[in-house]
Design a protein around this motif. Sequence first.
Motif, PDB file in Angstrom:
ATOM      1  N   VAL A 161      33.364  33.781   4.864  1.00  0.00           N
ATOM      2  CA  VAL A 161      33.880  34.993   4.203  1.00  0.00           C
ATOM      3  C   VAL A 161      33.547  36.227   5.047  1.00  0.00           C
ATOM      4  O   VAL A 161      34.398  37.100   5.273  1.00  0.00           O
ATOM      5  CB  VAL A 161      33.271  35.114   2.781  1.00  0.00           C
ATOM      6  CG1 VAL A 161      33.402  36.529   2.245  1.00  0.00           C
ATOM      7  CG2 VAL A 161      33.920  34.105   1.833  1.00  0.00           C
ATOM      8  N   CYS A 162      32.330  36.283   5.544  1.00  0.00           N
ATOM      9  CA  CYS A 162      31.917  37.442   6.356  1.00  0.00           C
ATOM     10  C   CYS A 162      32.742  37.509   7.640  1.00  0.00           C
ATOM     11  O   CYS A 162      33.187  38.585   8.053  1.00  0.00           O
ATOM     12  CB  CYS A 162      30.429  37.349   6.697  1.00  0.00           C
ATOM     13  SG  CYS A 162      29.385  37.509   5.244  1.00  0.00           S
ATOM     14  N   LYS A 163      32.936  36.367   8.265  1.00  0.00           N
ATOM     15  CA  LYS A 163      33.715  36.290   9.498  1.00  0.00           C
ATOM     16  C   LYS A 163      35.135  36.802   9.255  1.00  0.00           C
ATOM     17  O   LYS A 163      35.655  37.622  10.022  1.00  0.00           O
ATOM     18  CB  LYS A 163      33.770  34.824   9.934  1.00  0.00           C
ATOM     19  CG  LYS A 163      33.996  34.593  11.401  1.00  0.00           C
ATOM     20  CD  LYS A 163      33.928  33.068  11.637  1.00  0.00           C
ATOM     21  CE  LYS A 163      33.826  32.727  13.088  1.00  0.00           C
ATOM     22  NZ  LYS A 163      33.631  31.274  13.271  1.00  0.00           N
ATOM     23  N   ALA A 164      35.756  36.326   8.173  1.00  0.00           N
ATOM     24  CA  ALA A 164      37.137  36.721   7.862  1.00  0.00           C
ATOM     25  C   ALA A 164      37.232  38.220   7.619  1.00  0.00           C
ATOM     26  O   ALA A 164      38.263  38.838   7.889  1.00  0.00           O
ATOM     27  CB  ALA A 164      37.630  35.946   6.637  1.00  0.00           C
ATOM     28  N   ASN A 165      36.152  38.810   7.096  1.00  0.00           N
ATOM     29  CA  ASN A 165      36.153  40.248   6.797  1.00  0.00           C
ATOM     30  C   ASN A 165      35.510  41.080   7.906  1.00  0.00           C
ATOM     31  O   ASN A 165      35.294  42.286   7.743  1.00  0.00           O
ATOM     32  CB  ASN A 165      35.415  40.506   5.477  1.00  0.00           C
ATOM     33  CG  ASN A 165      36.204  40.010   4.269  1.00  0.00           C
ATOM     34  OD1 ASN A 165      37.075  40.711   3.770  1.00  0.00           O
ATOM     35  ND2 ASN A 165      35.919  38.802   3.821  1.00  0.00           N
ATOM     36  N   LYS A 166      35.126  40.408   9.014  1.00  0.00           N
ATOM     37  CA  LYS A 166      34.473  41.082  10.148  1.00  0.00           C
ATOM     38  C   LYS A 166      33.222  41.868   9.731  1.00  0.00           C
ATOM     39  O   LYS A 166      32.984  43.003  10.161  1.00  0.00           O
ATOM     40  CB  LYS A 166      35.460  42.010  10.870  1.00  0.00           C
ATOM     41  CG  LYS A 166      36.638  41.270  11.488  1.00  0.00           C
ATOM     42  CD  LYS A 166      37.395  42.181  12.442  1.00  0.00           C
ATOM     43  CE  LYS A 166      38.367  41.426  13.321  1.00  0.00           C
ATOM     44  NZ  LYS A 166      39.351  40.585  12.589  1.00  0.00           N
ATOM     45  N   VAL A 167      32.424  41.230   8.871  1.00  0.00           N
ATOM     46  CA  VAL A 167      31.148  41.823   8.452  1.00  0.00           C
ATOM     47  C   VAL A 167      30.029  40.974   9.055  1.00  0.00           C
ATOM     48  O   VAL A 167      30.108  39.746   9.042  1.00  0.00           O
ATOM     49  CB  VAL A 167      31.023  41.829   6.916  1.00  0.00           C
ATOM     50  CG1 VAL A 167      29.653  42.328   6.472  1.00  0.00           C
ATOM     51  CG2 VAL A 167      32.122  42.687   6.296  1.00  0.00           C
ATOM     52  N   VAL A 168      28.996  41.619   9.593  1.00  0.00           N
ATOM     53  CA  VAL A 168      27.866  40.886  10.173  1.00  0.00           C
ATOM     54  C   VAL A 168      27.145  40.110   9.070  1.00  0.00           C
ATOM     55  O   VAL A 168      26.879  40.636   7.990  1.00  0.00           O
ATOM     56  CB  VAL A 168      26.881  41.859  10.877  1.00  0.00           C
ATOM     57  CG1 VAL A 168      25.622  41.125  11.324  1.00  0.00           C
ATOM     58  CG2 VAL A 168      27.560  42.538  12.062  1.00  0.00           C
TER      59      VAL A 168
END
Length: 399
Positions: A169-176
């Motif tokens: 989920v973080c990867k898809a949203n470009k969040v560390v």
Amino acid sequence: MKEQKIVYVDNAATTAMSDAAIAAMQPYFKQIYGNPSSLHTVGQVAKEALDSARAQIAQLIGAKPNEIYFTSGGSEADNQAIRSAAISGALKGKKHIISTAFEHHAVLHTLKKLEKEGFEVTYLDVHSNGLITAEEVQAAIRPDTALVTIMFANNEVGTIQPIREIGAVCKANKVVFHTDAVQAIGHLPINVVDDNIDMLSASAHKFHGPKGVGFLYCRTGVRLFNLIEGGAQERNRRGGTENIAGVWGMAAALKEAVEHLPENMAKETALRDRLIAGLSKIEHSKVNGDLVNRLPGNVNMCFEGIEGESLLLLLDQKGICASSGSACTSGSLDPSHVLLALGLPHEVAHGSLRLSLSEWNTEEEIDYIIAEVPKVVEYLRSISPVWEALSKGETPHLI
Ligand SMILES: *Cc1c(COP(=O)(O)O)cnc(C)c1O
């Protein structure tokens, strides 16, 4: 005086070192003692040793050697990861962070400080089984979210979060995505690439390595800032002459843990389930945290009508070394923030017992605990006014 045998079941607080880890450290006290920053031979031999420990650790978690930064332990790694992501985020105008209410204090206290410095933190509610879902993380992400920091496995109740899904989920949203994996590494299979982890904190003394050394994995492309200014060590990210003996103790302990992971997990799971089955026979008792998504070595239970601290002291007299909540909060009479996050009432959260096993525990030890804990619980209830009111029906049972 009869010699008291010691049953150590507080491995989530710290572990004894393995012989392999002790042996791996020996050469670095008198033989290979150089400073890796020195240009001469003695220094360069030490530098090679440091580099090979780094490569070994990286390989064991699926990382590249230059993504491993040595620290003084899990707390420092947590602080550096969170502060770095916060600084990077702020530079882009992103000052929102997502976490949970039941993180380790190294994470929670860093977040509290950042809140005072103008960051906004969303603490996701943990379900009563000690888990959160990737969907809940997705729902909390905003355009200004700089970081998601969620622990791999909880130190008190042992619950294992769906890290791979949260990472995706973080990867898809470009969040560390940072995870405090101090309780998980060496105890569960971890591959930072497959598990979609950007930053990961680890500490050697939780997997039979030495105290005072740990590491931060930081994926290439994720910016890291210094907590400690000084020399150019750790690719300019952490000043200070490296603790090569400690690093080698950590590398050897991790190698041993990873190589024996399946059998250690199977052994601890069997001991854990035997212990849970035995102690669950105590009336008005409750296991805290999910029974399936759970560290192989973690048992956490509440016994109604008694104080965790009194339970611990009496168990200690019988040679059983356990813990109530985390080591950092014992000594205070505050109920565990972890159990409160799971929604347990204050009066129940006071009566918790954590037994954290290692692969060195034996079935005999487990049976000794199963025999002794009920006696102590019965004694404490016999002198407890709270239990008296409960058994007379003056106050309702909560568990
Ligand atoms: C022990 C622990 C830490 C702190 O690690 P240290 O090396 O003792 O600083 C951080 N997080 C978790 C989950 C822990 O269990």
